[in-house]
Design a protein around this motif. Structure first.
Motif, short mmCIF file in Angstrom:
data_model
loop_
_atom_site.label_atom_id
_atom_site.label_comp_id
_atom_site.label_asym_id
_atom_site.label_seq_id
_atom_site.Cartn_x
_atom_site.Cartn_y
_atom_site.Cartn_z
N HIS A 107 13.38 115.87 111.92
CA HIS A 107 12.94 114.94 112.97
C HIS A 107 12.27 113.70 112.38
O HIS A 107 11.32 113.15 112.96
N MET A 108 12.79 113.22 111.25
CA MET A 108 12.30 111.99 110.65
C MET A 108 13.13 110.80 111.14
O MET A 108 14.29 110.96 111.54
N ASP A 109 12.54 109.62 111.09
CA ASP A 109 13.24 108.39 111.43
C ASP A 109 14.00 107.93 110.18
O ASP A 109 13.43 107.28 109.30
N TYR A 110 15.27 108.27 110.11
CA TYR A 110 16.04 108.00 108.88
C TYR A 110 16.35 106.52 108.71
O TYR A 110 16.59 106.06 107.59
N LEU A 111 16.35 105.74 109.79
CA LEU A 111 16.53 104.28 109.65
C LEU A 111 15.25 103.65 109.08
O LEU A 111 15.32 102.78 108.20
N ALA A 112 14.10 104.08 109.56
CA ALA A 112 12.84 103.58 109.01
C ALA A 112 12.68 104.01 107.55
O ALA A 112 12.06 103.30 106.75
N PHE A 113 13.24 105.18 107.20
CA PHE A 113 13.22 105.64 105.80
C PHE A 113 13.94 104.61 104.92
O PHE A 113 13.46 104.28 103.83
N ILE A 114 15.07 104.10 105.38
CA ILE A 114 15.79 103.07 104.60
C ILE A 114 14.94 101.82 104.48
O ILE A 114 14.85 101.21 103.40
N ASP A 115 14.29 101.40 105.58
CA ASP A 115 13.41 100.23 105.52
C ASP A 115 12.34 100.42 104.44
O ASP A 115 12.02 99.49 103.70
N ARG A 116 11.80 101.61 104.37
CA ARG A 116 10.67 101.87 103.48
C ARG A 116 11.08 102.07 102.02
O ARG A 116 10.39 101.62 101.10
N PHE A 162 25.24 106.48 112.41
CA PHE A 162 25.78 105.95 111.16
C PHE A 162 26.01 104.45 111.23
O PHE A 162 25.94 103.78 110.19
N LYS A 163 26.27 103.90 112.39
CA LYS A 163 26.39 102.44 112.48
C LYS A 163 25.09 101.79 112.04
O LYS A 163 25.09 100.79 111.32
N GLY A 164 23.98 102.35 112.49
CA GLY A 164 22.68 101.84 112.07
C GLY A 164 22.44 102.00 110.58
O GLY A 164 21.90 101.11 109.91
N ILE A 165 22.85 103.15 110.04
CA ILE A 165 22.65 103.41 108.61
C ILE A 165 23.46 102.44 107.76
O ILE A 165 22.94 101.82 106.82
N PHE A 166 24.75 102.29 108.07
CA PHE A 166 25.59 101.38 107.29
C PHE A 166 25.10 99.94 107.43
O PHE A 166 25.16 99.16 106.48
N SER A 167 24.59 99.58 108.59
CA SER A 167 24.05 98.23 108.79
C SER A 167 22.80 98.02 107.93
O SER A 167 22.64 96.99 107.28
N LYS A 168 21.90 99.00 107.95
CA LYS A 168 20.68 98.89 107.14
C LYS A 168 21.00 98.79 105.65
O LYS A 168 20.44 97.96 104.93
N LEU A 169 21.90 99.64 105.18
CA LEU A 169 22.23 99.63 103.75
C LEU A 169 22.90 98.32 103.36
O LEU A 169 22.64 97.78 102.28
N ALA A 170 23.74 97.76 104.24
CA ALA A 170 24.34 96.46 103.97
C ALA A 170 23.27 95.38 103.94
O ALA A 170 23.27 94.50 103.07
N GLN A 171 22.34 95.45 104.87
CA GLN A 171 21.27 94.46 104.95
C GLN A 171 20.45 94.43 103.66
O GLN A 171 20.02 93.36 103.20
N TYR A 172 20.23 95.62 103.07
CA TYR A 172 19.38 95.71 101.89
C TYR A 172 20.17 95.69 100.58
O TYR A 172 19.65 96.03 99.52
N ASP A 173 21.45 95.28 100.65
CA ASP A 173 22.25 95.08 99.44
C ASP A 173 22.52 96.37 98.65
O ASP A 173 22.65 96.32 97.42
N TYR A 174 22.61 97.50 99.34
CA TYR A 174 23.02 98.72 98.65
C TYR A 174 24.44 98.52 98.15
O TYR A 174 25.36 98.24 98.94
#
Length: 350
Positions: free
Chosen positions: A225-234, A281-293
């Protein structure tokens, strides 16, 4: 920005005794036929990939690279999940994990740990010879039996556990650093590194080692029950590998996140094939693209319902569909005006 590479597939769940799943070349042909571009290769099957030979022989590594290239494939990462687990084993798990080790060191925790550390160092050398930049593994666990403590929280016990864990891993991290490869710990219940707080604790103990990084698998965060999108931000600066694995959680009046000792299909939280769970997963792929993964998106199939070959076939298209080809210019560049300082001051009336 950078476009995520993919699709890749983790081979562990697909290795078998029958063709094409009993050789690396057979697996390569099968994966390529499904549209995969990379393989994440486990190091615990010498007949699939000989880690000891790869650590010492550039010719062997070149042979592997050439064979995979013939199928239009590369290696995304090597994996030492089982070997990493054996670097730190609480006595409660000695018998359960002994089967991960060669017969010669079973029943001897000290010899088993030394073997595991050597295997990780071999993986560092092999990764360099293969031209890889990241490596997938587990941290192992000394404190896990106390994750929900009773008797109450014992700070000294936890400090001792993380100090010991760091002491065992520091020489390994240094070895990977010497070979120019990142160690990516899969954040995973059962490991001492199972969420952001435990990763931060370990990171501090290893002096913020530059090779101490993360394999991001959202399924393990979702089931906590973690916020996995916020995990990417952090933690995006430390995310160097990515497993595409879905999960779902259906609130129940009978059991919760701990699973009630039930089979996976009967739990409130379950692993699913990509697209069949409730992860965004749309949010995950967007976050990773945003952060240059710029690493690989690698399918890990662990669905409690769907057939593995079906999951693999659908997974390649799922990853391909979610990868965002990033723009090389901003959408409003066409309307941009002069951007020199003198013009800016005039626009401000200065």
């Amino acid at each position: 920005m950078k476009t995520i590479k993919g699709p890749g597939i983790f081979l562990s769940q697909f290795i078998g005794s029958e063709p094409p799943f009993n050789t690396l070349e057979g697996l390569a042909g099968w994966a390529a036929s499904l549209g995969y571009k990379a393989l994440q290769v486990p190091c615990n099957h010498p007949h699939i990939f000989d880690l000891q030979k790869a650590a010492t022989s550039q010719a062997y590594c070149d042979e592997i690279t050439g064979m995979l290239a013939g199928h239009g494939l590369v290696i995304s990462e090597l994996s030492t999940h089982l070997e990493g687990q054996l670097i730190a084993v609480h006595p409660a798990y000695d018998l359960a994990f002994d089967g991960f080790a060669p017969e010669a060191v079973r029943g001897d925790p000290t010899a088993r740990q030394a073997w595991a550390i050597n295997a990780l160092k071999q993986a560092a050398s092999a990764s360099q010879k293969l031209g890889l930049k990241a490596h997938a593994t587990f941290s192992g666990s000394l404190a896990w039996p106390y994750f929900y403590p009773w008797p109450p929280h014992n700070q000294v016990l936890l400090e001792e556990a993380f100090q010991e864990l760091a002491q065992r891993w520091l020489p390994v991290l240094d070895c990977f650093d010497a070979h120019g490869v990142d160690v990516c710990f899969e954040i995973h219940p059962g490991e001492d590194l199972h969420d952001g707080a435990t990763f931060e604790h370990f990171l501090a103990q290893v002096n913020h080692h530059p090779r101490c990084n993360i394999l991001f698998d959202p399924s393990h965060l979702r089931l906590q029950h973690m916020d996995y999108l916020a995990f990417i931000d952090r933690y995006h600066a430390r995310i160097k590998a990515f497993h595409v694995k879905d999960a779902e959680f259906a609130a129940s009046g009978r059991s919760g996140v701990y699973g009630g000792y039930q089979n996976w299909a009967d739990r409130a939280g379950r692993f699913r094939s990509p697209g069949d769970g409730d992860i965004n997963f749309k949010g995950i792929f967007s976050k990773l693209a945003q952060y240059d993964y710029d690493g690989w998106a690698v399918l890990e199939w662990e669905c409690c319902l769907k057939d593995g070959e079906t999951g693999a076939r659908e997974g390649a298209e799922f990853i391909r569909r979610n990868i965002i080809p990033v723009a090389d210019r901003a959408f409003d560049d066409f309307a941009a005006g002069e951007n020199d300082r003198a013009s800016a001051r005039r626009m401000l009336g200065l």
